[in-house]
Design a protein around this motif. Sequence first.
Motif, PDB file in Angstrom:
ATOM      1  N   PRO A  30       0.826  -1.201   0.000  1.00 50.84           N
ATOM      2  CA  PRO A  30       0.000   0.000   0.000  1.00 50.84           C
ATOM      3  C   PRO A  30       0.866   1.259   0.000  1.00 50.84           C
ATOM      4  O   PRO A  30       1.926   1.304   0.632  1.00 50.84           O
ATOM      5  N   ALA A  31       0.419   2.255  -0.724  1.00 50.85           N
ATOM      6  CA  ALA A  31       1.181   3.496  -0.827  1.00 50.85           C
ATOM      7  C   ALA A  31       1.029   4.299   0.463  1.00 50.85           C
ATOM      8  O   ALA A  31      -0.034   4.333   1.080  1.00 50.85           O
ATOM      9  N   ASP A  32       2.110   4.950   0.856  1.00 50.69           N
ATOM     10  CA  ASP A  32       2.085   5.818   2.017  1.00 50.69           C
ATOM     11  C   ASP A  32       1.406   7.129   1.628  1.00 50.69           C
ATOM     12  O   ASP A  32       1.676   7.692   0.566  1.00 50.69           O
ATOM     13  N   VAL A  33       0.545   7.629   2.477  1.00 53.42           N
ATOM     14  CA  VAL A  33      -0.224   8.829   2.152  1.00 53.42           C
ATOM     15  C   VAL A  33       0.693  10.034   1.975  1.00 53.42           C
ATOM     16  O   VAL A  33       0.521  10.834   1.044  1.00 53.42           O
ATOM     17  N   ALA A  34       1.699  10.172   2.814  1.00 55.56           N
ATOM     18  CA  ALA A  34       2.597  11.321   2.720  1.00 55.56           C
ATOM     19  C   ALA A  34       3.365  11.302   1.399  1.00 55.56           C
ATOM     20  O   ALA A  34       3.538  12.352   0.764  1.00 55.56           O
ATOM     21  N   ASP A  35       3.818  10.126   0.963  1.00 53.10           N
ATOM     22  CA  ASP A  35       4.528  10.030  -0.316  1.00 53.10           C
ATOM     23  C   ASP A  35       3.618  10.367  -1.478  1.00 53.10           C
ATOM     24  O   ASP A  35       4.018  11.029  -2.428  1.00 53.10           O
ATOM     25  N   SER A  39       4.231  13.515  -3.952  1.00 49.88           N
ATOM     26  CA  SER A  39       4.444  13.331  -5.384  1.00 49.88           C
ATOM     27  C   SER A  39       3.401  14.090  -6.193  1.00 49.88           C
ATOM     28  O   SER A  39       3.706  14.621  -7.266  1.00 49.88           O
ATOM     29  N   TYR A  40       2.173  14.197  -5.695  1.00 47.49           N
ATOM     30  CA  TYR A  40       1.147  14.973  -6.388  1.00 47.49           C
ATOM     31  C   TYR A  40       1.489  16.464  -6.355  1.00 47.49           C
ATOM     32  O   TYR A  40       1.303  17.174  -7.345  1.00 47.49           O
ATOM     33  N   ALA A  41       2.026  16.944  -5.245  1.00 50.57           N
ATOM     34  CA  ALA A  41       2.435  18.353  -5.159  1.00 50.57           C
ATOM     35  C   ALA A  41       3.580  18.641  -6.121  1.00 50.57           C
ATOM     36  O   ALA A  41       3.608  19.698  -6.770  1.00 50.57           O
ATOM     37  N   ARG A  42       4.539  17.711  -6.237  1.00 51.14           N
ATOM     38  CA  ARG A  42       5.631  17.892  -7.201  1.00 51.14           C
ATOM     39  C   ARG A  42       5.104  17.891  -8.628  1.00 51.14           C
ATOM     40  O   ARG A  42       5.559  18.660  -9.472  1.00 51.14           O
TER      41      ARG A  42
END
Length: 64
Positions: A30-35, A39-42
């Motif tokens: 499962p993907a980490d929410v912070a990552d 990545s969406y902000a970048r």
Amino acid sequence: MTSLAWLAIPVVAVVLAIACVSWLGRTRRPADVADTVESYARFQAALSQATSRSTVRVKGPDAS
């Protein structure tokens, strides 16, 4: 000998297809929410930089 070569092509294709399906069907952690948020902000920052720097000039038929 050439018939063996022609028969080897589908066999190799099937083996590659099985490898591809097994690779794409693997279970992922499962993907980490912070990552994900980072990545969406970048992505948004890169997209806003790309759109602010690029200007498209369309020349019409009467433009010189």
